[in-house]
Design an enzyme around this catalytic site. Sequence first.
Site, PDB file in Angstrom:
ATOM      1  N   GLY A 196      -0.140   0.116  -4.976  1.00  0.00           N
ATOM      2  CA  GLY A 196      -1.386  -0.606  -4.538  1.00  0.00           C
ATOM      3  C   GLY A 196      -2.632  -0.034  -5.763  1.00  0.00           C
ATOM      4  O   GLY A 196      -2.442   1.078  -5.880  1.00  0.00           O
ATOM      5  N   TYR A 227      12.116  -4.800  -6.043  1.00  0.00           N
ATOM      6  CA  TYR A 227      10.789  -4.430  -7.195  1.00  0.00           C
ATOM      7  C   TYR A 227      10.153  -3.352  -6.729  1.00  0.00           C
ATOM      8  O   TYR A 227       9.635  -2.893  -8.221  1.00  0.00           O
ATOM      9  CB  TYR A 227       9.821  -6.018  -7.110  1.00  0.00           C
ATOM     10  CG  TYR A 227       8.748  -6.237  -7.247  1.00  0.00           C
ATOM     11  CD1 TYR A 227       8.508  -5.454  -8.931  1.00  0.00           C
ATOM     12  CD2 TYR A 227       7.395  -6.017  -7.190  1.00  0.00           C
ATOM     13  CE1 TYR A 227       7.364  -6.295  -9.322  1.00  0.00           C
ATOM     14  CE2 TYR A 227       6.500  -6.112  -7.485  1.00  0.00           C
ATOM     15  CZ  TYR A 227       6.096  -6.226  -8.715  1.00  0.00           C
ATOM     16  OH  TYR A 227       5.054  -6.046  -9.895  1.00  0.00           O
ATOM     17  N   ASN A 267       0.806   1.277   6.061  1.00  0.00           N
ATOM     18  CA  ASN A 267       0.958   0.430   5.044  1.00  0.00           C
ATOM     19  C   ASN A 267       2.176  -0.714   6.166  1.00  0.00           C
ATOM     20  O   ASN A 267       2.751  -0.154   6.662  1.00  0.00           O
ATOM     21  CB  ASN A 267       2.706   1.312   4.020  1.00  0.00           C
ATOM     22  CG  ASN A 267       3.264   0.565   3.428  1.00  0.00           C
ATOM     23  OD1 ASN A 267       3.700   1.083   3.335  1.00  0.00           O
ATOM     24  ND2 ASN A 267       2.508  -0.759   3.007  1.00  0.00           N
ATOM     25  N   GLY A 268       2.210  -2.374   5.203  1.00  0.00           N
ATOM     26  CA  GLY A 268       2.215  -2.938   5.892  1.00  0.00           C
ATOM     27  C   GLY A 268       1.349  -3.973   6.320  1.00  0.00           C
ATOM     28  O   GLY A 268       0.255  -3.992   6.511  1.00  0.00           O
ATOM     29  N   CYS A 299       0.591  -1.561  -0.261  1.00  0.00           N
ATOM     30  CA  CYS A 299       0.515  -0.187  -0.305  1.00  0.00           C
ATOM     31  C   CYS A 299       0.917   1.071  -0.526  1.00  0.00           C
ATOM     32  O   CYS A 299       1.906   1.060  -0.224  1.00  0.00           O
ATOM     33  CB  CYS A 299      -0.795   0.737   1.119  1.00  0.00           C
ATOM     34  SG  CYS A 299      -1.679  -1.261   1.749  1.00  0.00           S
TER      35      CYS A 299
END
Length: 482
Positions: free
Chosen positions: A35, A258, A110-111, A7
């Site tokens: 995302g 990535y 996020n996570g 995210c």
Amino acid sequence: MSIHEECGVFGMISNNTTDVGQMIYYGLYALQHRGQEGCGIVVNHDGLFSSHKDLGLVSEVFGKENLAKLPQGEMAVGHVRYGTTGANNRSNCQPIEVNHQKGRMALAHNGNLSNAAKLRDELELSGAIFHTTSDTETIAYIITKERIKCGSIEDALTNAMDILQGAYSLVLMSPQKLICARDPHGFRPLCFGKTKDGSFVVASESCAIHAVGGEVIRDVEPGEILVFSRQENGIKMQSIQRHCYKEERKICIFEYIYFARPDSVIDGISVHSARVSAGRELAKEHPVDADMVIGVPDSGLDAAIGYSLESRIPYGIGLIKNKYIGRTFIAPDHRLDQVRIKLSAIEDVVRDKRIVLIDDSIVRGTTSGRLVKLLREAGAKEIHMRISAPPFLHPCYYGTDIDSEEHLIANKHTVSEIAELIGADSLGYLPVEKLGCLMQERYPDYFSGYCSACFDGKYPTEIPTDTRKDRFEMPLSQKEKK
Ligand code: SF4
């Protein structure tokens, strides 16, 4: 490939602009790669919150009309979502808003928490009723519970961080404050900066701060909480470091390989340069006689430049990506090869050449096989595949959606078997012990400073026992049997 971003979070507290909603929109646009399932913005105007969230890309959810509906305000938070836990439905879109007797809060995360299931069970048994299936609501509950015991929202967050385990980069907003926090390991990136008019911005990646015309000040330290509030003479910033420097730094190494945009800088390291270094290392580890190095767009390109620089084999553009295709493209006709719709080979470049093909990962091997076929059909004489990461062997519990272990090709086959399966003349991965090359001089000890658990199984935290993505959606009868 079957790996997905987690995210992206973005927040702003303005010094004098009022179009914060629009600024968040620009920030989220820059974070879209993190995302694509859903997104949302919550604007704070005189302590009241107005929001819009939905499934879809930022450009789809915030067409002109919806963007115009967001009120002018002083602060705002936004989120782009890929659901690593919880179903992909509208209720899981963020930021999450909480209205409680102790105050209002909007939260973007996020996570993944590694103790989410345990915390949620405890909360449900104490009477909590959840409206979503995402970890973020658990975090919101824990903060709110702590808020009852202590005065300020930052104290509540500080206490909550004693309870939360795993990966979380958070941006939250109360009627008066914008707050951000990064977990003590610093799994996920988070940085902040300032715009020309003195407004502060917080973002998952530095590219989003630049997108709104801001300058990056620095990364949020692992374990650090930053509190921004408007004062008569500008915006005041406070840093709370009770959770800093207690745990080893464990930034996700896959951010560099990535996830992140190459123009971002994370924890002081340029993502582009990290990928070039991985390509160079790959050339040292797996040299080959070839005529041209090409990269798989987009995240294989920087490593391909590195391989070319080190090997002195010319770099070429042999694969072109359809610019109008998102990462989530699903072909309506499944008989068609999706790789062909996303990528095509330039025959004039690859024909009769011995090609080194650089990609960032092989998950199931299907995409790699199709790429090799595409290049062969375009006339490539030899294809030597090189991967700028080690083989994926384990799942991630910190917010990356990697295929289940039984689908990972490297768990079932040797490197030479994989080369044969994908139709390549040879195959070489970046060795796990060389991953440190991505971190350059910043963290000279190659075995610390980053998480590489999906490659080596060395998890920095306890890992959860129940890891199903739908674990919060099972019928009660099944839950009771557990
Ligand atoms: Fe990143 Fe892999 Fe660690 Fe997950 S397990 S945080 S993807 S390095």
